[in-house]
Design a protein around this motif. Sequence first.
Motif, PDB file in Angstrom:
ATOM      1  N   HIS A 146       0.828  -1.208   0.000  1.00  0.00           N
ATOM      2  CA  HIS A 146       0.000   0.000   0.000  1.00  0.00           C
ATOM      3  C   HIS A 146       0.862   1.258   0.000  1.00  0.00           C
ATOM      4  CE1 HIS A 146      -3.626   2.324   1.849  1.00  0.00           C
ATOM      5  NE2 HIS A 146      -3.600   2.410   0.535  1.00  0.00           N
ATOM      6  N   THR A 147       1.973   1.225   0.718  1.00  0.00           N
ATOM      7  CA  THR A 147       2.865   2.387   0.744  1.00  0.00           C
ATOM      8  C   THR A 147       3.535   2.585  -0.613  1.00  0.00           C
ATOM      9  OG1 THR A 147       3.275   1.931   3.087  1.00  0.00           O
ATOM     10  CG2 THR A 147       4.726   3.509   2.025  1.00  0.00           C
ATOM     11  N   LEU A 148       3.934   1.498  -1.264  1.00  0.00           N
ATOM     12  CA  LEU A 148       4.448   1.593  -2.630  1.00  0.00           C
ATOM     13  C   LEU A 148       3.406   2.239  -3.548  1.00  0.00           C
ATOM     14  CD1 LEU A 148       6.074  -1.935  -3.106  1.00  0.00           C
ATOM     15  CD2 LEU A 148       7.311   0.235  -3.186  1.00  0.00           C
ATOM     16  N   HIS A 149       2.176   1.777  -3.420  1.00  0.00           N
ATOM     17  CA  HIS A 149       1.074   2.267  -4.255  1.00  0.00           C
ATOM     18  C   HIS A 149       0.880   3.769  -4.057  1.00  0.00           C
ATOM     19  CE1 HIS A 149      -3.330   1.372  -5.705  1.00  0.00           C
ATOM     20  NE2 HIS A 149      -2.772   2.369  -6.366  1.00  0.00           N
ATOM     21  N   LYS A 150       0.797   4.192  -2.811  1.00  0.00           N
ATOM     22  CA  LYS A 150       0.580   5.611  -2.521  1.00  0.00           C
ATOM     23  C   LYS A 150       1.760   6.468  -2.958  1.00  0.00           C
ATOM     24  CE  LYS A 150      -0.330   5.000   1.849  1.00  0.00           C
ATOM     25  NZ  LYS A 150      -0.678   5.319   3.265  1.00  0.00           N
ATOM     26  N   SER A 151       2.925   5.851  -3.084  1.00  0.00           N
ATOM     27  CA  SER A 151       4.125   6.575  -3.521  1.00  0.00           C
ATOM     28  C   SER A 151       4.266   6.590  -5.044  1.00  0.00           C
ATOM     29  CB  SER A 151       5.375   5.934  -2.897  1.00  0.00           C
ATOM     30  OG  SER A 151       5.309   5.982  -1.480  1.00  0.00           O
ATOM     31  N   GLY A 152       3.282   6.037  -5.743  1.00  0.00           N
ATOM     32  CA  GLY A 152       3.304   6.053  -7.196  1.00  0.00           C
ATOM     33  C   GLY A 152       4.092   4.923  -7.832  1.00  0.00           C
ATOM     34  N   ARG A 153       4.506   3.969  -7.034  1.00  0.00           N
ATOM     35  CA  ARG A 153       5.292   2.847  -7.554  1.00  0.00           C
ATOM     36  C   ARG A 153       4.340   1.668  -7.843  1.00  0.00           C
ATOM     37  NH1 ARG A 153      10.346   2.872  -3.356  1.00  0.00           N
ATOM     38  NH2 ARG A 153      10.848   0.931  -4.462  1.00  0.00           N
ATOM     39  N   HIS A 154       3.514   1.873  -8.858  1.00  0.00           N
ATOM     40  CA  HIS A 154       2.416   0.957  -9.128  1.00  0.00           C
ATOM     41  C   HIS A 154       2.869  -0.459  -9.483  1.00  0.00           C
ATOM     42  CE1 HIS A 154       0.227   4.725  -9.174  1.00  0.00           C
ATOM     43  NE2 HIS A 154      -0.915   4.084  -9.346  1.00  0.00           N
ATOM     44  N   ARG A 155       3.882  -0.570 -10.326  1.00  0.00           N
ATOM     45  CA  ARG A 155       4.320  -1.897 -10.757  1.00  0.00           C
ATOM     46  C   ARG A 155       4.776  -2.748  -9.572  1.00  0.00           C
ATOM     47  NH1 ARG A 155       1.765  -2.841 -15.147  1.00  0.00           N
ATOM     48  NH2 ARG A 155       2.099  -1.253 -16.748  1.00  0.00           N
ATOM     49  N   GLU A 156       5.547  -2.136  -8.691  1.00  0.00           N
ATOM     50  CA  GLU A 156       6.010  -2.868  -7.517  1.00  0.00           C
ATOM     51  C   GLU A 156       4.839  -3.213  -6.601  1.00  0.00           C
ATOM     52  OE1 GLU A 156       9.998  -1.044  -6.038  1.00  0.00           O
ATOM     53  OE2 GLU A 156       8.993   0.468  -7.297  1.00  0.00           O
ATOM     54  N   ALA A 157       3.909  -2.276  -6.455  1.00  0.00           N
ATOM     55  CA  ALA A 157       2.736  -2.521  -5.612  1.00  0.00           C
ATOM     56  C   ALA A 157       1.897  -3.663  -6.179  1.00  0.00           C
ATOM     57  CB  ALA A 157       1.894  -1.255  -5.506  1.00  0.00           C
ATOM     58  N   ILE A 158       1.713  -3.677  -7.488  1.00  0.00           N
ATOM     59  CA  ILE A 158       0.928  -4.737  -8.124  1.00  0.00           C
ATOM     60  C   ILE A 158       1.547  -6.104  -7.854  1.00  0.00           C
ATOM     61  CG2 ILE A 158       0.390  -5.719 -10.397  1.00  0.00           C
ATOM     62  CD1 ILE A 158      -0.259  -2.827 -11.307  1.00  0.00           C
TER      63      ILE A 158
END
Length: 294
Positions: A146-158
Motif C-alpha cells: 500500500h505504501t508503494l502504491h501511494k508513492s506512485g510505484r504501481h508496478r512494484e505494488a501490483i
Amino acid sequence: MTPQKCRPHTKLSTTAASLVPLGLVAVCASTDCRTRAEALEQLARESDDPAELAQILLYYTWDEPSPTKRIDMARQALRIYPDSADAWNILAEESSSPEEAMEYYRKGMEAGKKHLGRKFFRENKGLFWGILKTRPFMRAKFGYAHTLHKSGRHREAIREYKELLELNPNDNQGARYLLVLAYLELKEYGAADKLMNQTYADDISAEFNYNRLLTEYGMRGITPALKRLFRQAVHYNPHIPDFLTGKKRLPRKMPERIVVGDTTEAAAYAGDHLHLWRERPELLAWVDDRLQSR
C-alpha cells in the motif's frame, strides 16, 4: 529520578488473553515503564518461546495511545525477538515519512519470512491469514504494498498485491480492491476485468460494481452494457453517483466506520476513486444523465 508513568494495559482479546502467562499480565499492567521493560526482558531470557512473548507484548502495544510509548514497546519487542514482524509494522505506522514506513515494512516482511521459514511458505501457500502466525508477515506485506502504491510505484505494488492473493486467495485484507485500483490507474482494463469478473466474480461489493463500470467504459466506451452495470451498481449503493457527479461533497474527515449501502460507503469509495472518474468526463456526463432520468 521519578520513574516514568505509563498507561496500564488492561485491554486484550479473549484469544490473546488465554495465551498470556500470569507473570506477563502483572508486568504489562504495571504503570512503571522502567520496571515493565526490565521485567519483560527478564521473562524473555527465561522463556522457552521469546517469539510468543514478544507477540503478546505487541498485543498490548496496539492499545497504547501514546506514539512514543508505542515505539518504545515495539523496539522492546525487537530486543526480545528480533524477527518480530509486528514490531516493525508498529514502527512503520508511527514513521514520519513514506520512505521510512516502506523500509520498516520491508524489514517486517524479512522478519516474517525468517520466522516462518521457506518450507512453511511452500507447504502453506494459499492458506495464509487463516493460520494465525502468518498474520504479522501478511500485515507487513500489505503495508509495504500500500505504501508503494501511494508513492506512485504501481508496478512494484501490483507485484506485492498479487503475491498477497496467491498466499491468501480468500483475501481477508482486501488486497484485490487495491489491485483493481492500481490496474485502473494504469489503464490496464483487461487485468482489472479478469480479476473482477473471473477471479472474484462473486464479489458484489459496491466498489467492484462501480469499478466494473470504469472497466467496461475503458475497454469499449459507452455501450448498452453500461446501463445494466449501472443499475446493478446503484442497487448495491445508490449514493455513490451523487458524490461522483458533485451533487454531494465529500466529508472533510472520512468516516471511521463504514456501513454497506449507505453514505459512509459511498464517501469512502469516492474518496479513493473520484480521480479516476474525473479523468473520464464523458462517463461522468453519462452517469449524470442516468440520474436525471431516474
